[in-house]
Design an enzyme around this catalytic site. Structure first.
Site, short mmCIF file in Angstrom:
data_model
loop_
_atom_site.label_atom_id
_atom_site.label_comp_id
_atom_site.label_asym_id
_atom_site.label_seq_id
_atom_site.Cartn_x
_atom_site.Cartn_y
_atom_site.Cartn_z
CE LYS A 61 -3.90 -2.66 2.01
NZ LYS A 61 -4.52 -2.58 3.38
CD GLN A 105 -3.51 -4.34 6.64
OE1 GLN A 105 -3.48 -3.27 6.06
NE2 GLN A 105 -3.78 -5.20 5.98
CG ASP A 128 -9.76 0.05 5.69
OD1 ASP A 128 -9.34 -0.64 4.35
OD2 ASP A 128 -8.41 -0.17 6.13
N1 GUN Z 1 -7.02 -6.58 6.47
C1 GUN Z 1 -7.05 -7.16 5.36
N2 GUN Z 1 -8.05 -6.35 4.39
C2 GUN Z 1 -7.90 -5.51 4.39
C3 GUN Z 1 -8.34 -4.23 4.69
O1 GUN Z 1 -8.92 -4.00 3.44
N3 GUN Z 1 -8.24 -2.85 4.87
C4 GUN Z 1 -7.67 -3.25 6.29
N4 GUN Z 1 -7.19 -2.17 7.30
N5 GUN Z 1 -6.99 -4.56 7.06
C5 GUN Z 1 -6.75 -5.79 6.84
#
Ligand code: GUN
Length: 321
Positions: A61, A105, A128
């Site tokens: 990311k 995350q 998100d």
């Molecule tokens: N863990 C797995 N997928 C995601 C996501 O799309 N966003 C976040 N913040 N954590 C994750």
């Protein structure tokens, strides 16, 4: 009859190509925002602890945001971080005017209360789309910052011009990250939506009626030929690993098998979704591969959400639609 018996394999939906398209659009918009308004949108990513998968996802990311000209902040905190400490960091990011998007995350270490953490993020910076305010807006059919994976799937369907209006979309999985928001987004696009999950009895009864099937469970081989309607669009969100060559032979189509066996021989395992591709390829109309399907779209949509969040907050753009 003959035409049917030599029927081609399903068309592969190229997530990589669509993700590249979205990223090009984001990069162009970043340039335009910088030239016209003098700022570069900023994404702050917070990771707590040392979950190996999270480490890879987060660095992806951050790397992608840098490639597209966004400013990124990478906050890596020890697994021992307390709830109060993490809340203080989020509060600081909420208050900093140059920060447009905040992503924490998941999963967080066990001792932390994820629900409280996600609710502490400013909904306008919630790239998100996990904050209850954004979840609620999505459920009301309003525009919202929406979760990246299902939003990416909608982009894929739109860019491939796959009709959703009036179609039966079946979602397998009810997570807050994929299944539930996916169902809301398909509903907003006028599909008739059925949500199923791991406790659904006679799953094939539902899935075999799907014009569009989205599978997000995390179970290898969950969807076989008998689960599919002929010609269906199949979106495989599963991200699993298999190491067993015999198992691989029963799951991958001939066109893919040799490559995958070579990967297992070299790396010890290969990525695989929730759909038995060997059985699905001759029956489905279109299908996403794993890898190269929806996974790449998630990161692209995170970048797009960051731009959207920046515009909403900095321009106080009315979000009423
Ligand atoms: N863990 C797995 N997928 C995601 C996501 O799309 N966003 C976040 N913040 N954590 C994750």
């Amino acid at each position: 009859m003959l035409a049917e018996s030599i029927r081609r394999e399903a068309e592969t939906l190229d997530g990589a190509q669509i993700a590249a398209e979205i990223k090009r659009e984001v990069a162009a918009e970043v340039v335009q925002l910088a030239e016209t308004y003098g700022f570069h949108p900023c994404l702050a990513v917070v990771r707590v602890g040392d979950d190996a998968a999270s480490e890879i996802y987060v660095s992806n990311k951050v790397k992608t945001s840098n490639e597209l000209g966004l400013i990124s902040e990478h906050h890596v905190l020890p697994a021992s971080t307390s709830q109060t400490e993490l809340l203080a960091i989020i509060n600081d990011l909420n208050n900093r005017d140059n920060v447009d998007g905040i992503l924490v995350q998941l999963p967080l270490p066990e001792h932390l209360n994820s629900i409280q953490i996600l609710e502490a993020i400013d909904p306008e910076k919630d790239v998100d789309g996990f904050h209850p305010l954004n979840v609620g807006r999505l459920a009301q059919g309003l525009d919202a910052l929406a979760p990246c994976t299902p939003a990416g799937i909608i982009e894929l369907l739109e860019r491939y011009k796959i009709e959703t209006r009036g179609k039966h979309a079946v979602v397998v999985g009810r997570s807050n990250i994929v299944g539930r928001p996916m169902a809301q987004m398909l509903l907003k696009k006028d599909a008739t939506v059925t949500i199923t999950h791991i406790f659904t009895e006679n799953l094939a009864y539902y899935t075999s009626q799907a014009d569009i099937l989205v599978v997000a469970v995390g179970k290898i081989g969950l969807i076989t030929g008998e689960h599919l309607k002929t010609g269906a669009t199949v979106i495989d969100v599963g991200m699993n690993r298999i190491a067993d060559a015999a198992e691989a032979r029963s799951l991958f189509a001939d066109s893919e098998l040799e490559k995958r066996l070579a990967i297992i021989a070299k790396n010890g395992s290969t990525l695989i979704g929730d759909v038995n591709q060997r059985e699905a390829m001759p029956k489905a109309g279109r299908i996403t591969p794993v890898p190269g399907g929806v996974g790449l779209l998630t990161v692209a949509m995170l970048m797009k959400n960051t731009i959207k969040a920046a515009k909403i907050r900095r321009f106080r753009q009315a979000v009423t639609k």
